[in-house]
Design an enzyme around this catalytic site. Structure first.
Site, PDB file in Angstrom:
ATOM      1  NE  ARG A 289     -67.822  48.438 -42.752  1.00 60.53           N
ATOM      2  CZ  ARG A 289     -67.692  47.663 -41.680  1.00 60.53           C
ATOM      3  NH1 ARG A 289     -67.930  46.350 -41.767  1.00 60.53           N
ATOM      4  NH2 ARG A 289     -67.321  48.161 -40.517  1.00 60.53           N
ATOM      5  CB  CYS A 290     -67.123  41.868 -47.276  1.00 59.61           C
ATOM      6  SG  CYS A 290     -68.842  41.990 -46.760  1.00 59.61           S
ATOM      7  CG  MET A 291     -63.793  41.663 -50.800  1.00 56.91           C
ATOM      8  SD  MET A 291     -63.491  41.606 -52.589  1.00 56.91           S
ATOM      9  CE  MET A 291     -63.803  43.321 -53.047  1.00 56.91           C
TER      10      MET A 291
END
Length: 409
Positions: A398-400
């Site tokens: 999700r962060c990426m």
């Protein structure tokens, strides 16, 4: 299906159609032990393997019908057709990189202007070393005092985490004010893309801007439904920012009628809400809760008659609070089933940081095998990607990724 709006994100789980990534580059090779903590990395990734892992991530997305776009391509397209905008961008980038002297500014402008736009963006992200500016000489006190430091402009390794500099909400975006100095330059890209890119300019409302005086980061922003938005109050996002976003959305009469503010401990391990809480299906979530990681949740609503925001402290359990706002029973899958040792280990390695590509289908790091097994037992379709190097920056799937278009549900 063609979407009339270039940004369309009204959920965390609608089928993902278009997503923004950054493929790791030379910026990782300009990380050194002496600066990696300041640049928010816990270790130095091996670029060759990090690229392989990230390509596996991108291929998994493409294999599921997602159009992958890269931030360096978007900003290159933004700057390629107007030299005045390009020159303005270069000047702003140099200034925000902390360069103040006239000679160094001139040398950097010459350096960036004498390459293609694509190469310029890659080199801006990579950082500028003294060897890159071989013709630059200075006998100023500042240059002499800092002559042993090899970098003139620091690299931007955290741009790998495209989730944070801006966030898609509905048909608009928040262009964020980052919490740490090292990440401030990342949001320049978003500013120019949404101001000048032919697809996005004049078509995307801005719910929050990078010149605000309080911090907000995209890892703390979760679109739970057309009605409910969750924003973390965390190490990186301040409570005042939550109220600013809430007021903007309420006053613009967007579909959201409730903002849930999730207060979490101010800790590196739990830097954003999405490191401890993500949605994976219509009524199913992953979460990490421990003795030192508990949620305090506040509901923000709007009183139209008075124009004021009402704040209510929610006292129930997480699943009961979510159940109330979703109007049905919800399931919470704990990292490693709540095991004290394995849960903490897998949360640290982004076991709760899932990326839903459609309801009940998620991309995860393969290393979090206990959590992944639980997801599968709940009937979730799990796509596992390698992460030995990507995880060193403390961010998961999700962060990426920053969704640009999701199907409505």
């Amino acid at each position: 299906m063609q979407y009339l709006k270039p940004i369309n994100v009204f959920s965390e789980i609608g089928r993902l159609k278009k997503v923004l990534l950054h493929r790791p580059g030379k910026e990782l090779e300009n990380l050194t032990p002496s600066i990696m903590k300041r640049l928010l990395f816990d270790d130095i990734p091996y670029l060759h393997v990090a690229i392989q892992e990230h390509d596996s991530f991108a291929d998994t997305l493409r294999g599921n019908g997602v159009k992958v776009v890269y931030i360096e391509d978007l900003i290159s397209e933004t700057l390629s057709n107007d030299d005045s905008i390009k020159e303005q961008f270069i000047s702003q980038f140099i200034l925000e990189a902390g360069i103040r002297t006239e000679n160094k500014t001139r040398a950097l402008k010459d350096y960036f202007c004498n390459m293609s736009v694509n190469d310029m963006i890659s080199n801006m992200i990579a950082g500028v070393t003294r060897d890159d500016l071989k013709n630059y000489k200075s006998d100023s006190l500042n240059s002499l005092v800092n002559s042993e430091y090899p970098l003139i402009i620091d690299p931007m390794p955290n741009i790998l985490f495209t989730r944070d500099p801006f966030a898609s909400i509905g048909h608009g975006v928040t262009i964020n004010r980052m919490s740490t100095k090292t990440r401030h330059r990342e949001t320049i890209f978003a500013e120019y893309i949404f101001k000048y890119h032919p697809i996005y300019k004049d078509n995307v409302p801005i719910w929050y801007n990078r010149d605000e005086d309080t911090t907000l980061e995209g890892g703390d922003e979760l679109v739970l439904s057309r009605d409910v938005l969750a924003i973390g109050v965390s190490e990186r996002t301040e409570s005042e920012s939550v109220e600013k976003v809430a007021r903007k959305l309420f006053e613009q009469k967007i579909s959201f009628n409730t903002i849930l503010a999730f207060q979490i401990p101010q800790s590196r391990a739990y830097m954003h809400l999405d490191t401890v809480f993500t949605q994976i299906d219509h009524t199913t979530f992953t979460s990490f809760i421990s003795d030192d990681m508990k949620f305090t949740i506040y509901a923000l609503t709007y009183d139209v008659s008075s124009g004021s925001i009402k704040v209510k402290s929610e006292k129930a359990k997480l699943e009961d609070i979510l159940g109330f706002y979703f109007g049905c029973k919800v399931n919470i899958i704990k990292c490693a089933g709540g095991d004290l040792i394995h849960g903490a280990r897998e949360q640290w390695n982004d076991g709760a940081n899932t990326l839903a590509i459609s309801p009940g289908e998620v991309i995860v790091y393969s290393r979090n095998h206990m959590t992944n097994k639980l997801l599968e037992e709940f009937g979730i379709k799990v796509y596992q990607i390698p992460s030995s190097e990507l995880s060193r920056g403390r961010g998961g799937p999700r962060c990426m990724s920053m969704p640009l278009i999701r199907e409505d549900i």
